[in-house]
Each structure stands twice: as structure tokens, then as C-alpha cells.
Design a protein around this motif. Structure first.
Motif, short mmCIF file in Angstrom:
data_model
loop_
_atom_site.label_atom_id
_atom_site.label_comp_id
_atom_site.label_asym_id
_atom_site.label_seq_id
_atom_site.Cartn_x
_atom_site.Cartn_y
_atom_site.Cartn_z
N ARG A 150 0.82 -1.22 0.00
CA ARG A 150 0.00 0.00 0.00
C ARG A 150 0.85 1.27 0.00
O ARG A 150 0.45 2.28 -0.57
N ARG A 151 2.00 1.22 0.63
CA ARG A 151 2.86 2.40 0.73
C ARG A 151 3.90 2.45 -0.39
O ARG A 151 4.71 3.35 -0.45
N ARG A 152 3.88 1.43 -1.24
CA ARG A 152 4.80 1.34 -2.38
C ARG A 152 6.26 1.41 -1.94
O ARG A 152 7.10 2.01 -2.61
N ILE A 153 6.55 0.80 -0.81
CA ILE A 153 7.92 0.68 -0.32
C ILE A 153 8.46 -0.65 -0.84
O ILE A 153 7.83 -1.69 -0.65
N PRO A 154 9.62 -0.64 -1.52
CA PRO A 154 10.17 -1.91 -2.01
C PRO A 154 10.38 -2.89 -0.86
O PRO A 154 10.91 -2.51 0.20
N PHE A 155 9.98 -4.13 -1.06
CA PHE A 155 10.18 -5.14 -0.02
C PHE A 155 10.44 -6.49 -0.66
O PHE A 155 10.11 -6.71 -1.82
N ILE A 156 11.08 -7.35 0.12
CA ILE A 156 11.23 -8.74 -0.27
C ILE A 156 10.58 -9.59 0.82
O ILE A 156 10.37 -9.12 1.93
N VAL A 157 10.26 -10.80 0.49
CA VAL A 157 9.74 -11.75 1.48
C VAL A 157 10.85 -12.73 1.78
O VAL A 157 11.44 -13.32 0.86
N ALA A 158 11.17 -12.89 3.06
CA ALA A 158 12.18 -13.85 3.50
C ALA A 158 11.47 -14.91 4.34
O ALA A 158 10.83 -14.59 5.34
N VAL A 159 11.56 -16.15 3.91
CA VAL A 159 10.92 -17.26 4.62
C VAL A 159 11.93 -17.82 5.60
O VAL A 159 12.99 -18.30 5.20
N ASN A 160 11.61 -17.74 6.89
CA ASN A 160 12.50 -18.20 7.94
C ASN A 160 12.42 -19.73 8.04
O ASN A 160 11.43 -20.28 8.49
N CYS A 161 13.47 -20.39 7.58
CA CYS A 161 13.53 -21.86 7.58
C CYS A 161 14.47 -22.33 8.69
O CYS A 161 15.56 -21.80 8.84
N PHE A 162 14.06 -23.28 9.44
CA PHE A 162 14.87 -23.81 10.54
C PHE A 162 14.38 -25.21 10.86
O PHE A 162 13.35 -25.64 10.33
N GLU A 163 15.12 -25.93 11.74
CA GLU A 163 14.71 -27.30 12.07
C GLU A 163 13.29 -27.29 12.62
O GLU A 163 12.94 -26.47 13.44
N GLY A 164 12.52 -28.24 12.16
CA GLY A 164 11.16 -28.36 12.66
C GLY A 164 10.13 -27.57 11.87
O GLY A 164 8.94 -27.75 12.06
N SER A 165 10.58 -26.68 10.99
CA SER A 165 9.62 -25.93 10.19
C SER A 165 9.22 -26.75 8.97
O SER A 165 9.96 -27.64 8.54
N HIS A 166 8.06 -26.45 8.42
CA HIS A 166 7.61 -27.15 7.22
C HIS A 166 8.49 -26.71 6.05
O HIS A 166 8.85 -25.55 5.94
N SER A 167 8.81 -27.65 5.19
CA SER A 167 9.67 -27.35 4.05
C SER A 167 8.84 -27.19 2.78
O SER A 167 8.11 -28.11 2.39
N TYR A 168 8.92 -26.02 2.18
CA TYR A 168 8.21 -25.74 0.94
C TYR A 168 9.17 -25.09 -0.04
O TYR A 168 10.16 -24.48 0.36
N LEU A 184 11.48 -13.39 -3.35
CA LEU A 184 11.18 -14.27 -2.23
C LEU A 184 12.39 -15.16 -2.02
O LEU A 184 12.84 -15.82 -2.95
N VAL A 185 12.95 -15.12 -0.81
CA VAL A 185 14.16 -15.88 -0.51
C VAL A 185 13.93 -16.74 0.73
O VAL A 185 13.12 -16.42 1.58
N LEU A 186 14.62 -17.86 0.78
CA LEU A 186 14.60 -18.73 1.95
C LEU A 186 15.82 -18.38 2.80
O LEU A 186 16.90 -18.12 2.27
N CYS A 187 15.64 -18.33 4.12
CA CYS A 187 16.76 -17.94 4.99
C CYS A 187 16.63 -18.62 6.35
O CYS A 187 15.64 -19.28 6.64
N ASP A 188 17.65 -18.42 7.17
CA ASP A 188 17.63 -18.83 8.57
C ASP A 188 17.94 -17.58 9.37
O ASP A 188 19.06 -17.07 9.32
N ALA A 189 16.97 -17.06 10.09
CA ALA A 189 17.12 -15.80 10.82
C ALA A 189 18.18 -15.87 11.92
O ALA A 189 18.59 -14.85 12.44
N ARG A 190 18.65 -17.06 12.25
CA ARG A 190 19.68 -17.21 13.28
C ARG A 190 21.08 -17.14 12.69
O ARG A 190 22.06 -17.01 13.43
N ASP A 191 21.20 -17.24 11.37
CA ASP A 191 22.49 -17.37 10.72
C ASP A 191 22.92 -16.04 10.08
O ASP A 191 22.23 -15.51 9.21
#
Length: 197
Positions: free
Chosen positions: A132-150, A167-174
Motif C-alpha cells: 500500500r505504501r509502495r515501499i520496495p520489499f522482499i519476502v524472507a521465509v525463515n527456515c529452521f529445524e522443525g519448520s515445514h519445508s516448501y 522471495l528468498v529462503l533464509c535462517d534468521a539465526r544465521d
């Protein structure tokens, strides 16, 4: 009159450019973790303990072990190069704190919408906010042990995110994984500027 030597000293002491990036998303998706993992300084955190008063408000489904929550912002910094420093502003996730998001987004070049596969619905509000605010954004999917894998494509469809939003896959702890996310935001924001120019 300024001497040539004085001007040379000023150029040698050039200050790196700084840019602001917002890390947003729903409650419990890993925003505080991401800022802490990548920040080169001790991050500023405004976390408070979850209490019985919030039991009816804060949905802990999928994050039952969570015992604190951000109530204002998380702040961190990372130097990308001698010319570029990123200031990171993590938003609070609960709806009742969303009034702060507009202030946190002012002056940002872009944003990361962090999502958790256990609680995808928590990402819709953040995606809508930046669209809505037209701010550039990306989607980061937080992947870690126990999460569903897609796959990234499955996530894109589930979140109803257009192909022009990275859209990127990542680990927010790393740290290295988080750095790649931030580079993606910068590249996306620069591409958007080139298109608008």
C-alpha cells in the motif's frame, strides 16, 4: 580560501552512506533474532516478558516457547562496505503495535517481510503494509529445524506475492543467511529506482 591539501583530507575522511531497512512481519516470526544475528553492534531491543494479561491477545500457536515480545523496535547496524552502512529497524509484530510501523518505515529504502511457515497468516498484514505504501520489499521465509519445508514457488503462491517481489529462503539465526537477505533488499530497491528513473 581552502587549500587543495585540506580538500584532499576531507575526501580521505569521507563518511559512508547510510541507509535504513525495516525488518517486519507478524508476532514471533524471528525479527529480533534476525537483527541480532546480523548486527555488528549489540542490538537495541525493547523486549518485555509475555504476561497473563496478553494470553487472550497474543497467539502463541507454533511458538509456544516464546516468552518475550518486542514492544517498540529492534535496532542494529551492519557495515556492508567502506561506502555503505545499513541501519536495521525491526518492528513489533502484534497488531496493537502497528501504529509504530509508519514511523519506523519513514526514510527506509526497503523492507524485509519475514514469514514463518508455521504461521503464514501472520505475514499478510506486513505484505499489505508495504504494498500500500509502495515501499520496495522482499519476502524472507525463515527456515529452521522443525519448520515445514516448501519451495519458494509454493510459498509465493500461498502468500499471494507477485513475481516482481523477490522471495528468498533464509535462517534468521544465521549471520551469512541474513546478509544475503539484506543484499537482496538493496538490489531490489536499486532495481525499483532504475525502473522509476
Amino acid at each position: 580560501m581552502v587549500s587543495v591539501q585540506s580538500e584532499q583530507v576531507r575526501e580521505d575522511l569521507s563518511v559512508p552512506s547510510s541507509v535504513k531497512i525495516v525488518i517486519a512481519g507478524g508476532f514471533g516470526v524471528g525479527k529480533t533474532t534476525m537483527v541480532g544475528a546480523v548486527s555488528e553492534i549489540t542490538p537495541l531491543r525493547t523486549e518485555e516478558l509475555l504476561t497473563e494479561a496478553g494470553e487472550e491477545i497474543d497467539d502463541l500457536a507454533g511458538v509456544e516457547g516464546k516468552n518475550t515480545t518486542t514492544v517498540a523496535l529492534d535496532f542494529g547496524r551492519i557495515t556492508i562496505s567502506s561506502e555503505l552502512v545499513l541501519y536495521l529497524f525491526g518492528t513489533p509484530g502484534q497488531d496493537r503495535f502497528w501504529f509504530m510501523w509508519d514511523e519506523l518505515a519513514v526514510g527506509s529504502i526497503g523492507a524485509v517481510v519475514l514469514v514463518d511457515t508455521r504461521r503464514l497468516e501472520a505475514g499478510f498484514g506486513a505484505i499489505d503494509f508495504f504494498e500500500r505504501r509502495r515501499i520496495p520489499f522482499i519476502v524472507a521465509v525463515n527456515c529452521f529445524e522443525g519448520s515445514h519445508s516448501y519451495t519458494a514457488q509454493e510459498m509465493r503462491v500461498a502468500l499471494d506475492v507477485s513475481d516482481n517481489v523477490p522471495l528468498v529462503l533464509c535462517d534468521a539465526r544465521d549471520r551469512e543467511s541474513c546478509k544475503k537477505v539484506l543484499v537482496s533488499v538493496i538490489e531490489h530497491a536499486m532495481n525499483r529506482l532504475d525502473v522509476m528513473a
